[in-house]
Design an enzyme around this catalytic site. Sequence first.
Site, PDB file in Angstrom:
ATOM      1  N   ASP A  56       0.404  -5.954  -2.089  1.00 18.32           N
ATOM      2  CA  ASP A  56       1.026  -6.475  -0.414  1.00 18.32           C
ATOM      3  C   ASP A  56       0.627  -7.465   0.375  1.00 18.32           C
ATOM      4  OD1 ASP A  56       0.366  -5.697   1.747  1.00 18.32           O
ATOM      5  OD2 ASP A  56      -1.705  -5.201   1.838  1.00 18.32           O
ATOM      6  N   ASP A 260       6.705  -6.907   4.434  1.00 14.42           N
ATOM      7  CA  ASP A 260       5.445  -5.879   4.009  1.00 14.42           C
ATOM      8  C   ASP A 260       5.359  -5.766   3.190  1.00 14.42           C
ATOM      9  OD1 ASP A 260       2.341  -5.426   3.858  1.00 14.42           O
ATOM     10  OD2 ASP A 260       2.682  -4.181   5.276  1.00 14.42           O
TER      11      ASP A 260
END
Length: 457
Positions: A56, A260
């Site tokens: 992430d 992201d």
Amino acid sequence: MVRRDILLHGRRLSEDQPPLTFLLGNETVRVNPLGFLHYAKVTVGTPKVSYLVALDTGSDLFWLPCDCVNCVTEYNTSEGRARFNIYSPSNSSTSKEVPCSSSLCQHANQCFSPSDPCPYKVSYLSDNTSSTGYLVEDILHLATNDGRSKPVNANITLGCGRDQSGAFLSTAAPNGLFGLGIESVSVPSILANEGLTSNSFSLCFGPRGMGRIEFGDKGSPGQSETPFNVGHRHPTYNISITQLNVGGNVSNLDFAAVFDSGTSFTYLNEPAYSLIADKFDSMVDEKRYMGNLDIPFENCYELSPNQTKFRYPVMNLTMEGGAHFFINHPIVVLASEATSWFYCLAISRSDNINIIGQNFMTGYHIVFDREKMVLGWKESNCTGYEDVKTNNLPIHPSTAPTAAPAPGTTIKPEANSQMNNSSETLDKPRSANNSKKLGSSVILRLLMAGVPFLGFV
């Protein structure tokens, strides 16, 4: 000034260091039962214990389920149940608590004593999704990614996640989240500060769900680049987009977005969302799909039973500085409960932040260069970091985002970054009779968003 000196010292130490990756290898993979994120196996502690963590770039803290109050211990696969390891500091001889007096403890004023373990809670954009616990230090086992695979032990800070909620208890990152963000608590920051690598890392997202990760990778000659936007209160990999191209129709629009990897699909707010969605809708031939499915996509289109191919407009983004970012996978193909097929523009409407999700990153070797403060990208099939030969290597659509993946499905002609291409043709998937249909559990996996909206509390 101290922080600058530490960074400069670390940079000098890391100049001659080979790039690093995880001890068990640099491969990443999308795991269908666990949502549409990329996962990697990491080993932590003494003795070494392995964990399957989601990667992430939208958050900073690396946390593992730990001495759990609420966490997931197993999941179902086609071969049966698979069990997860659960981290416990008491079982690792190299683990120690991070006290509230540490500079990494963001809210020491909430502690009763400076010697207390530093608490954390990170909440994410997905509804009611969070991880709560306390910070510890332990060894992350890495290896050089230079053919020799020399072991490297890195002392890192991680979260002992005692209490998980929301998507972490169902389908997203149930065995931990590997924060790759820009703040000092993230693993890339720690590796650079310790002089183990250059202050840069890369992710590669292959078109069939396989990928790579490498710490200290600064990219390759000829890659495209755009600068990060700096100066935000909560720094992220935030870039500026200056132009949208949908099927050859160009719109000038200046807006910022976060790259992201912890968000499966792309989220855009107005006016960018409508500019893309309306132009896309005007250029497709199929009628709108009106099925009553709770999916996050508004632009969906029916495929008739006898239809073998369909066309959709190609998309390009122009980044600040003028470099083009071609979207290899702007759509997702799904099957309804009635075995009928439909496809959707895989962009969701956002009320706040713009997020370039993992689907838009597919087909690229992406470099997060935190020394130069630029994002770099180059087309790649991610079997290594060699370039994709766009003139002779077809790029296959990802099978993981489809509820019923079809072997042999290909995009024709080959995907490439030429600005004058207005559309692409996609073969319709084969029969869905033996495939998983799109149900509520699949929908939940579509919705994982990795950007945290709260830090340590």
